[in-house]
Motif scaffolding. Sequence first.
Motif, PDB file in Angstrom:
ATOM      1  N   TYR A 249       0.825  -1.206   0.000  1.00 37.99           N
ATOM      2  CA  TYR A 249       0.000   0.000   0.000  1.00 37.99           C
ATOM      3  C   TYR A 249       0.864   1.262   0.000  1.00 37.99           C
ATOM      4  CZ  TYR A 249      -3.344   3.543   1.443  1.00 37.99           C
ATOM      5  OH  TYR A 249      -4.113   4.676   1.503  1.00 37.99           O
ATOM      6  N   GLN A 250       1.874   1.309   0.870  1.00 38.00           N
ATOM      7  CA  GLN A 250       2.712   2.499   0.959  1.00 38.00           C
ATOM      8  C   GLN A 250       3.498   2.730  -0.339  1.00 38.00           C
ATOM      9  OE1 GLN A 250       2.608   4.766   3.223  1.00 38.00           O
ATOM     10  NE2 GLN A 250       1.267   3.686   4.636  1.00 38.00           N
ATOM     11  N   ARG A 253       1.213   4.237  -2.915  1.00 39.16           N
ATOM     12  CA  ARG A 253       0.914   5.648  -2.731  1.00 39.16           C
ATOM     13  C   ARG A 253       2.134   6.533  -3.004  1.00 39.16           C
ATOM     14  NH1 ARG A 253      -3.341   5.680  -4.097  1.00 39.16           N
ATOM     15  NH2 ARG A 253      -3.877   7.687  -3.141  1.00 39.16           N
ATOM     16  N   TRP A 288      -4.163   1.526  -5.702  1.00 37.04           N
ATOM     17  CA  TRP A 288      -4.789   1.778  -4.405  1.00 37.04           C
ATOM     18  C   TRP A 288      -5.531   3.106  -4.329  1.00 37.04           C
ATOM     19  CZ3 TRP A 288      -6.914  -1.196  -1.245  1.00 37.04           C
ATOM     20  CH2 TRP A 288      -6.372  -2.440  -0.931  1.00 37.04           C
ATOM     21  N   ASP A 289      -5.720   3.815  -5.470  1.00 37.12           N
ATOM     22  CA  ASP A 289      -6.758   4.845  -5.467  1.00 37.12           C
ATOM     23  C   ASP A 289      -8.103   4.151  -5.265  1.00 37.12           C
ATOM     24  OD1 ASP A 289      -5.022   6.900  -5.850  1.00 37.12           O
ATOM     25  OD2 ASP A 289      -5.501   7.233  -7.956  1.00 37.12           O
ATOM     26  N   ASN A 387      -8.017  -0.571   2.858  1.00 41.37           N
ATOM     27  CA  ASN A 387      -6.731  -0.935   2.270  1.00 41.37           C
ATOM     28  C   ASN A 387      -6.114  -2.173   2.915  1.00 41.37           C
ATOM     29  OD1 ASN A 387      -6.079   0.125   4.735  1.00 41.37           O
ATOM     30  ND2 ASN A 387      -4.447   1.453   4.003  1.00 41.37           N
TER      31      ASN A 387
END
Length: 479
Positions: A249-250, A253, A288-289, A387
């Motif tokens: 996830y990180q 982004r 991950w939007d 998420n």
Amino acid sequence: MSEHFDVLIVGAGLSGIGAAHQLQARFPRRGYAILEARTTIGGTWDLFRYPGVRSDSDMHTLGYRFRPWTQAKAIADGPAILDYIRDTAAEAGIEQRIRFGHKVIRASWDSRTARWTVEVRHDDTTSTLTCAFLYICGGYYHYDRGHTPGFAGSADFAGTIVHPQHWPADLDYAGKRVVVVGSGATAVTVVPAMADTAAHVTMLQRSPTYILPVPAEDALAIRLRELLGPRRAYALSRWKNVLVGTLIYQLSRRRPRMMRKFIRGQNVKHLPAGYDVDTHFNPSYDPWDQRLCLVPDADLFRAIREGSATVVTDRIEGFTPTGLRLESGSELDADIVVLATGLRLLALGGIELTVDGRAIALPKTLAYKGMMLSGIPNLVFTIGYTNASWTLKADLVAEFACRVLRYMDRNGYDQCVPTPDHSVATMPLLDFQAGYVLRSMDEFPRAGHRKPWRLGMNYAQDLITLRHARIQDGTLRFA
């Protein structure tokens, strides 16, 4: 006289059973009941019956912290998850606390008595119960019906139209031509499951979704179980998957181009040579939007390779008697059309709230730590992560609710209410671009621009905040 409980839990799904388990473990003498609108345990995992229904998260994080998942498959099917929830309830004696067919219509708080009066509909009759603490675990989906866009000409279609949320038990699709409309988690689950039996399945998508193939079985978790036993292995596997999920996830982004390239590479690896990946599996938005879809053992890509499924990226102009007409001018023949077009959200299960005779408009409230509401005493609700696995957050919410109850017991309080100051600016509760969220967020409570009025989406941070931080933080007011 109304029957009174210390705590009323609304919902006997994954969150509700977990909340009840933690509540009775910490407060064995506290009286509670679970009100469930449907006639059985399981919530989402009993409601959805479409082919291939499965988790979109691994079961080492979707499972409860207190009860190890011991099956080989980490990406589990719906019936296995339902058994897990029911076994958890049965082993803890929670089943006898559930009142099935009890739908909560409204709840009214009275500060003079420090009680909720809860109006319940059961068998076409209405009754009331009272409680000191109301704990809403009904999720945020509308259980009565999913999102179904209005397509022109649907009444003229000679075949069958179904929505996955209301799957007919007697639907025979063997040898039939099937079109699945959608590209989210439900669509990528239904397509390979139906492709094994149908004549052919077409996934018709308006735009692509990020899809990541993962192993259905977690080899490391299985090996750890052999070496360490189920409980210690489960804890390690859970944290391993939390850290891997957080890393993905990180990176999505912060390094979206890198992650886009990585996911595309995984898709190319599993699709036929020369496949038009950029048309069908290259979304216009960053990873991950919207939620990343997992496909266990690349089953969707396998169906495409074998020729039993295809993907078409186009827009629907309307139905014809024999199928669908697309904006490009082409047509898709179909005997069955599956509208995997998403879900409808429903805040707090549609329960009407009043406080001291004043009707509460949820969009006028602020969500404290994503689990309590400003100006509304003795109420907790559960919203899981978008998420990561839902249960990671649900477990922490239950822990925090128990900590609040313990604090109130020790200090002789019977009311607690989150109270914001006037400097808190508001924003949508969920910062998530999925269509089902954008359609309904204006009906939900708001978040604030700073803590503790934000809905946390980081498990490690929430672990500190909800499990270890001080209860008396200056925002929760006790009386």
